[in-house]
Design a protein around this motif. Structure first.
Motif, short mmCIF file in Angstrom:
data_model
loop_
_atom_site.label_atom_id
_atom_site.label_comp_id
_atom_site.label_asym_id
_atom_site.label_seq_id
_atom_site.Cartn_x
_atom_site.Cartn_y
_atom_site.Cartn_z
N THR A 21 -3.15 6.88 0.75
CA THR A 21 -3.47 8.24 0.33
C THR A 21 -4.46 8.20 -0.84
O THR A 21 -4.27 7.45 -1.80
CB THR A 21 -2.19 8.97 -0.11
N ARG A 22 -5.48 9.01 -0.76
CA ARG A 22 -6.45 9.07 -1.86
C ARG A 22 -5.80 9.67 -3.10
O ARG A 22 -5.01 10.61 -3.00
CB ARG A 22 -7.66 9.91 -1.42
N SER A 81 -10.37 13.70 2.25
CA SER A 81 -9.22 12.79 2.28
C SER A 81 -9.71 11.39 2.63
O SER A 81 -10.86 11.19 3.02
CB SER A 81 -8.20 13.26 3.31
N SER A 82 -8.82 10.42 2.52
CA SER A 82 -9.14 9.05 2.93
C SER A 82 -8.67 8.78 4.35
O SER A 82 -8.85 7.68 4.88
CB SER A 82 -8.49 8.04 1.97
N GLY A 83 -8.04 9.77 4.97
CA GLY A 83 -7.49 9.61 6.32
C GLY A 83 -6.24 10.45 6.47
O GLY A 83 -6.15 11.56 5.94
N HIS A 103 -3.39 10.17 5.12
CA HIS A 103 -2.55 10.25 3.92
C HIS A 103 -1.09 9.97 4.31
O HIS A 103 -0.81 8.92 4.89
CB HIS A 103 -2.73 11.57 3.18
N ASP A 160 0.74 5.63 -1.58
CA ASP A 160 1.06 6.87 -0.86
C ASP A 160 2.09 7.68 -1.63
O ASP A 160 1.97 8.91 -1.75
CB ASP A 160 1.60 6.54 0.54
N GLN A 186 -12.45 12.43 10.23
CA GLN A 186 -12.63 11.00 10.44
C GLN A 186 -12.19 10.56 11.84
O GLN A 186 -11.40 11.24 12.50
CB GLN A 186 -11.84 10.22 9.38
N LEU A 225 -15.31 11.51 -5.10
CA LEU A 225 -14.59 12.42 -4.23
C LEU A 225 -15.59 13.31 -3.51
O LEU A 225 -16.04 14.33 -4.07
CB LEU A 225 -13.61 13.29 -5.03
N GLU A 252 -4.03 3.18 5.92
CA GLU A 252 -4.99 3.53 4.87
C GLU A 252 -4.30 4.38 3.81
O GLU A 252 -3.73 5.43 4.11
CB GLU A 252 -6.16 4.32 5.48
N THR A 283 0.82 -1.22 0.00
CA THR A 283 0.00 0.00 0.00
C THR A 283 0.85 1.26 0.00
O THR A 283 0.38 2.33 -0.41
CB THR A 283 -0.93 0.05 1.22
N TYR A 322 -6.27 11.79 -6.44
CA TYR A 322 -7.19 12.80 -6.95
C TYR A 322 -7.01 13.09 -8.44
O TYR A 322 -7.87 13.72 -9.06
CB TYR A 322 -6.98 14.12 -6.18
#
Length: 367
Positions: free
Chosen positions: A228-229, A187-189, A191, A87, A281, A329, A226, A83, A231
């Motif tokens: 990084t999202r 964001s997903s968290g 990052h 990132d 979150q 998003l 988790e 994962t 974009y």
């Protein structure tokens, strides 16, 4: 038959392991290659055909480089390495789209104490998957073994990417106008920023990354990893589908929301972001609580639920918010740009050497 000595291997560098790592990652890297990539995997330099730029009126190249920071310590502790590559791509490629550029290609660099082929391949496979998701060719990389400088299980990752944009399509402070709407994008968290603070909080609490806690509903490190999202792809689609709507973008990385937004505002402008428009979150709330901190105390460190910000023309705000949310998003209006004199007490003004606008967060976060 006499076996020839390998003094380099005796010194701790295993070139055969490096070759095996390349073989294990080759198919994943190749999947990011289109007709623009020449030569495949393994050359001294990656080759990318930029003939398409001849159709540009005035092409500009955009480049960015970054790493993942101390988040790699969590990947190492949990022995989960597939994962961390996302990132890296998020930190690098999403900086390129901020100026309105389309990413073209990327290279990566991994320094480690010992090459474990399967581990290196897992890292690069993650990088390649994220490159494919953002339309970026992974054209090369390097794995460097540093025995004696890094422990056997230690590694660090970095990367660089190049994109292209028409000169008159560059986004930034010059395009921002009085009355523009500030749209926050979720964001997903965490990052990939602020993990030194995360590590300090866990260390002081005596909590290991591998511990299970009821607050996180499982292993602490799993929640912290988790990815990084990404974009880039939805934002590029937005720029194409609603031309001239977006005036500036800000990637919320190190330094938090206010400092990064201030970098893309013109001098003499100011924004008040309304905290009540979103709820950070649980990961931010849990870590803040464990550290004896208010969420507001961490605003200069973590993204607190906002990973990217778009500054858009007022008349396009509704269409942009709808388009972003429809693309996966979540986005919402969080403030407006004002250009003119104002008492700037409590505002963050510029950052990273940029003398930009001024930003402060107001109100209380939604529950």
């Amino acid at each position: 038959m006499t076996t020839q000595r390998d003094p380099y291997a005796e010194a701790g560098v295993d070139t055969a392991a490096g070759d095996l790592a390349v073989e294990l990652m080759k198919s994943a890297v190749s999947r990011t290659h289109g007709p623009n990539v020449l030569g495949g995997v393994g050359g001294f330099a990656g080759l990318y055909d930029v003939s398409a730029l001849t159709a540009f009126r005035k092409p500009l190249l955009a480049t960015s480089t970054d790493g993942v920071g101390t988040k790699v310590a969590i990947a190492q502790a949990l022995d989960i390495h597939d994962t961390i590559g996302q990132d890296l791509v998020g930190m690098v490629v999403d900086d390129i789209v901020v100026v309105g550029a389309k990413p073209l290609f990327m290279t990566d660099y991994i320094a480690c104490g010992k090459v474990v082929p399967e581990r290196i391949a897992a890292i690069v496979t993650g990088i390649a998957a994220a490159c494919a998701a953002t339309g970026t060719a992974l054209v090369g990389g390097e794995t460097a073994e540093h025995p004696g400088l890094l422990a056997e299980d230690d590694y660090d990752v970095a990367g660089a990417a190049v994109g292209a944009v028409e000169a008159d399509a560059v986004l930034g402070p010059d395009k921002v106008r009085h009355g523009d709407v500030v749209i926050a994008i979720a964001s997903s968290g965490l990052h990939s920023n602020g993990f030194s603070l995360v590590r300090q909080i866990l260390s002081r609490r005596g909590t290991a990354f591998t511990d299970e806690t009821p607050e996180f509903g499982g292993v602490v490190g799993s929640a912290l990893l988790e990815p990084t999202r990404l974009y880039t792809t939805p934002l590029l689609r937005l720029l194409d589908e609603i031309p001239d709507a977006v005036h500036a973008l800000s990637h919320i990385t190190g330094g938090g929301i206010a400092a990064n937004l201030a970098r893309v505002l013109p001098d003499g402008s100011w924004v008040e972001l309304d905290r009540s428009t979103w709820s950070p979150q649980p990961v931010f709330r849990i870590l803040s609580s464990w550290g004896g901190l208010d969420l507001e105390d961490t605003e200069g460190t973590w993204n607190l639920g906002v990973g990217m910000i778009a500054i858009v023309a007022r008349e396009a705000a509704s269409a942009v918010t709808h388009a972003l949310t429809a693309s996966g998003l979540p986005a919402w209006v969080a403030g407006r740009v004002t250009i003119g004199s104002h008492d700037l007490d409590g505002f963050v003004q510029g950052a990273k050497g940029v003398n930009g606008g001024a930003v402060r967060l107001v109100g209380s976060y939604a529950g």
